[in-house]
Design a protein around this motif. Sequence first.
Motif, short mmCIF file in Angstrom:
data_model
loop_
_atom_site.label_atom_id
_atom_site.label_comp_id
_atom_site.label_asym_id
_atom_site.label_seq_id
_atom_site.Cartn_x
_atom_site.Cartn_y
_atom_site.Cartn_z
N GLU A 163 -20.72 90.29 61.58
CA GLU A 163 -20.65 91.71 61.95
C GLU A 163 -21.85 92.50 61.47
O GLU A 163 -22.09 93.61 61.95
N MET A 164 -22.61 91.94 60.53
CA MET A 164 -23.73 92.68 59.97
C MET A 164 -24.77 91.73 59.42
O MET A 164 -24.43 90.70 58.81
N MET A 211 -25.74 94.92 66.86
CA MET A 211 -25.52 94.30 65.55
C MET A 211 -25.99 95.24 64.45
O MET A 211 -27.10 95.76 64.49
N ARG A 212 -25.13 95.47 63.48
CA ARG A 212 -25.49 96.31 62.34
C ARG A 212 -26.53 95.59 61.47
O ARG A 212 -26.42 94.39 61.24
N SER A 213 -27.50 96.36 60.96
CA SER A 213 -28.56 95.78 60.13
C SER A 213 -28.84 96.70 58.96
O SER A 213 -28.76 97.93 59.08
N ALA A 214 -29.19 96.10 57.83
CA ALA A 214 -29.54 96.87 56.63
C ALA A 214 -30.48 96.05 55.77
O ALA A 214 -30.65 94.85 55.97
N ILE A 215 -31.08 96.73 54.81
CA ILE A 215 -31.94 96.09 53.80
C ILE A 215 -31.24 96.19 52.45
O ILE A 215 -30.66 97.23 52.12
N LEU A 216 -31.31 95.12 51.67
CA LEU A 216 -30.84 95.11 50.28
C LEU A 216 -31.96 94.53 49.45
O LEU A 216 -32.26 93.34 49.53
#
Length: 229
Positions: free
Chosen positions: A9-10, A115-120
């Motif tokens: 999901e991400m 599609m959900r996307s992020a930075i960590l």
Amino acid sequence: MAAALPGIEMCVFDAYGTLFDFNSAVARHRRAVGPSAETLSEMWRQKQIQYTWLRNAMGAYAPFWQVTGEALDHSLATHRIADPAVRERLMGSYLALDPFPEVPGMLACLSRAGMRSAILSNGNPGMLDPMVAASKLANQFEAVLSVDEVGAFKPDPRVYRLVEKHFGVTPDKVCFLSSNCWDAHGAAQFGFRTVWVNRTGAPDDRLPGVLAAQVRDLSDLPDLIGVPR
């Protein structure tokens, strides 16, 4: 072709070495650095990571910008480069590192599919935000999360828990991607379905946490998670 990692999901990306090329900082100033440019760049990165581990062990967190400067100071001293202008240029370049060539197209593909996307990242907001803005990719990410929020560096589990806190998605629905094998294992041990982006063809670190997949670069990600190109 069926996705190797169904049900994602991400996608959550590490920043340095995964989306953005840390070697581009020195490459831009190769002439100013001189013949030791490549070895300095390698040492800078090694010390940068080593210092985060040591600070975690000491319970002595500091923003990644400070750690990056300390690692650079060590590397410059080792290579007998004392010009403060060189240090200033190299640190400034860290605020606008180049994304790897396949990154814009890959992110656009994920975005088209919803599609959900992020930075960590280990980076603190003061260095992450300018870099992401300079890349013109900021609109591709739902958020840019920093370890600054918990005061500890990866692979501390509190860092990976930030994804649950901010996005309300369970670890088994997250595809986490990192070029750092130790980070990939740390995220897998936490519960993410983790892909090691092994850009250099390095051997596995054989740490706790089972990796879901290994790729040479991020161009293979859409196929892995079943996103149409």
